[in-house]
Write a protein that holds these residues in place. Structure first.
Motif, PDB file in Angstrom:
ATOM      1  N   ASN A 191     -16.795  81.742 -58.365  1.00  0.00           N
ATOM      2  CA  ASN A 191     -16.406  82.315 -59.658  1.00  0.00           C
ATOM      3  C   ASN A 191     -16.016  81.187 -60.593  1.00  0.00           C
ATOM      4  OD1 ASN A 191     -14.828  85.623 -59.427  1.00  0.00           O
ATOM      5  ND2 ASN A 191     -16.883  84.930 -58.929  1.00  0.00           N
ATOM      6  N   VAL A 193     -13.488  80.644 -63.903  1.00  0.00           N
ATOM      7  CA  VAL A 193     -12.478  81.224 -64.790  1.00  0.00           C
ATOM      8  C   VAL A 193     -12.446  80.376 -66.058  1.00  0.00           C
ATOM      9  CG1 VAL A 193     -10.066  81.885 -65.065  1.00  0.00           C
ATOM     10  CG2 VAL A 193     -11.122  81.952 -62.783  1.00  0.00           C
ATOM     11  N   GLU A 309     -12.409  84.892 -53.980  1.00  0.00           N
ATOM     12  CA  GLU A 309     -11.117  85.477 -53.576  1.00  0.00           C
ATOM     13  C   GLU A 309      -9.925  84.838 -54.288  1.00  0.00           C
ATOM     14  OE1 GLU A 309     -13.320  84.110 -51.554  1.00  0.00           O
ATOM     15  OE2 GLU A 309     -12.413  82.678 -50.158  1.00  0.00           O
ATOM     16  N   ASN A 310     -10.123  83.679 -54.919  1.00  0.00           N
ATOM     17  CA  ASN A 310      -9.010  83.034 -55.623  1.00  0.00           C
ATOM     18  C   ASN A 310      -9.054  83.214 -57.133  1.00  0.00           C
ATOM     19  OD1 ASN A 310      -7.690  82.009 -53.388  1.00  0.00           O
ATOM     20  ND2 ASN A 310      -9.001  80.188 -53.311  1.00  0.00           N
ATOM     21  N   SER A 311     -10.088  83.884 -57.647  1.00  0.00           N
ATOM     22  CA  SER A 311     -10.272  83.861 -59.101  1.00  0.00           C
ATOM     23  C   SER A 311      -9.143  84.566 -59.856  1.00  0.00           C
ATOM     24  CB  SER A 311     -11.648  84.431 -59.482  1.00  0.00           C
ATOM     25  OG  SER A 311     -11.766  85.730 -59.018  1.00  0.00           O
ATOM     26  N   GLN A 312      -8.562  85.624 -59.268  1.00  0.00           N
ATOM     27  CA  GLN A 312      -7.479  86.324 -59.989  1.00  0.00           C
ATOM     28  C   GLN A 312      -6.207  85.478 -60.031  1.00  0.00           C
ATOM     29  OE1 GLN A 312      -8.053  88.754 -61.957  1.00  0.00           O
ATOM     30  NE2 GLN A 312     -10.135  88.984 -61.192  1.00  0.00           N
ATOM     31  N   ALA A 315      -6.883  82.844 -62.617  1.00  0.00           N
ATOM     32  CA  ALA A 315      -6.854  83.411 -63.976  1.00  0.00           C
ATOM     33  C   ALA A 315      -5.416  83.678 -64.403  1.00  0.00           C
ATOM     34  CB  ALA A 315      -7.678  84.701 -64.025  1.00  0.00           C
ATOM     35  N   HIS A 316      -4.611  84.178 -63.486  1.00  0.00           N
ATOM     36  CA  HIS A 316      -3.216  84.461 -63.827  1.00  0.00           C
ATOM     37  C   HIS A 316      -2.483  83.166 -64.180  1.00  0.00           C
ATOM     38  CE1 HIS A 316       0.589  86.569 -63.869  1.00  0.00           C
ATOM     39  NE2 HIS A 316       1.080  85.550 -63.170  1.00  0.00           N
ATOM     40  N   VAL A 329     -13.048  85.848 -66.415  1.00  0.00           N
ATOM     41  CA  VAL A 329     -13.498  85.549 -65.048  1.00  0.00           C
ATOM     42  C   VAL A 329     -14.979  85.893 -64.960  1.00  0.00           C
ATOM     43  CG1 VAL A 329     -13.231  86.097 -62.602  1.00  0.00           C
ATOM     44  CG2 VAL A 329     -11.217  86.039 -64.095  1.00  0.00           C
TER      45      VAL A 329
END
Ligand code: DP6
Length: 345
Positions: A191, A193, A309-312, A315-316, A329
């Motif tokens: 992903n 970001v 699996e780490n993109s959120q 992004a946060h 994302v």
């Protein structure tokens, strides 16, 4: 044969031919910065990119015998000047290949916020090249579409294809150069970001900035030497799906490109304070064990490359950086596509 006699004769004799295409933006892991031949728009260095699902341009081209000249509408606003000239040059090439002189109406729409400063010549010229060649009914393959896009903007050659895409450096005297796929998007669930750090237009476009870098940066030679080595590392990392190796090489490519441009006189500085903030954030995420790396194009935004699996989490964290306006994302995108004509664009 019913209804044949009802067809308007003018339309059958001289019809408008329209086609629509969609292409995604791409982010270079190994950056293209510098031209071997500005006339032919041949890159001086090889580059590798990933195509971005979340950012795309849809363009409709209608060759219309009733038009006196080409027209361009970008995101709903009529456009002239340099933007129209650049579009006109691509259309001229398609017209000469198709043996026609008919003018075209070009309508183009980005599906990402226009004020974001992300407006991408890559997705725009890839979509234009595909729509124009379709509208002109040219029987050509995707490599030839990529070559046509490359002449308008070299990074656009890569947006014709999805997944992981390479564009070789040009060779002296070469007239054809197309991007080619390295691996499909299914190869690796990465992903990206995007941290938007400014709504202002960038101070200098890539074409002018890379010319100025080549003319005045003492580091330009070193940059040319570095790029093939980085591309080799990136190819191996993609093959092995090794995010550490990929990220290290991609981050190095971006920072070396900016270092080279910063050493031009006067300096080319694309970073905003939030650009540095976002890079620092990515470094501290890495210290906490999150595998994420930064890349930055000719602008202030930071793109973080990470696993799905780490993109959120990424992004946060980037969204909390002072000056980061918003994040997008994106998964890896597919090939440019021909779309049905009709609807609003
Ligand atoms: C920093 O493709 O916009 O994004 O060929 O002059 O139109 P022209 O340049 P362009 O340059 C892109 C530069 C970059 C790196 C990259 O995409 O490889």
């Amino acid at each position: 044969m019913h209804g044949e006699h009802n067809k308007p004769t003018t339309a059958t004799a001289n019809p408008t031919r329209a086609a629509r295409a969609k292409a995604h933006a791409n982010i270079a892991l190994a950056k293209y910065w510098g031209k071997l031949d500005p006339e032919e728009n041949l890159p001086a260095v090889p580059s590798v990119s990933i195509t971005l699902e979340a950012l795309s341009t849809i363009t409709t081209v209608a060759f219309d015998p009733s038009l006196q000249e080409d027209t361009l509408t970008l995101n709903g606003a009529p456009c002239g000047g340099q933007a129209l000239d650049r579009v006109g040059r691509l259309l001229d090439r398609v017209r000469s290949m198709a043996g026609t002189t008919t003018s075209a109406r070009v309508t183009s729409q980005n599906d990402f916020p226009t004020a974001s400063g992300l407006a991408s010549s890559a997705s725009a010229f890839a979509a234009l090249a595909l729509a124009a060649t379709q509208a002109a009914a040219l029987a050509i393959d995707r490599s030839e579409v990529s070559d046509i896009a490359r002449r308008a903007s070299a990074s656009a050659a890569r947006s014709v294809f999805g997944g992981f895409v390479g564009l070789a450096a040009g060779a002296p005297g070469e007239t054809f150069l197309a991007a080619s796929p390295i691996a499909s998007r299914d190869h690796w669930n990465l992903n990206v970001v995007v941290a938007i750090t400014s709504d202002r237009a960038k101070p200098i476009g890539s074409t002018g900035a890379m010319r100025h870098t080549a003319d005045t940066s003492p580091y330009y030679r070193a940059w040319l030497d570095l790029c093939p080595r980085l591309v080799e590392r990136i190819h191996k990392a993609i093959e092995a799906r090794d995010l550490h190796a990929l990220g290290e090489a991609a981050e190095h490519s971006a920072l070396a490109m900016h270092a080279c441009a910063l050493a031009a006189t006067p300096a080319i500085l694309y970073f905003e304070p939030a650009t540095i903030g976002a890079i620092r954030c990515i470094q501290s995420l890495r210290k906490r064990g999150v595998v994420v790396y930064a890349t930055i194009d000719a602008g202030p935004h930071v793109k973080a490359i990470t696993a799905l699996e780490n993109s959120q989490v990424v992004a946060h964290a980037l969204g909390e950086v002072p000056g980061v306006l918003r994040t997008i994302v994106s998964a890896i995108g597919g090939d440019a596509t021909v779309e049905p004509v009709g609807g609003s664009t």
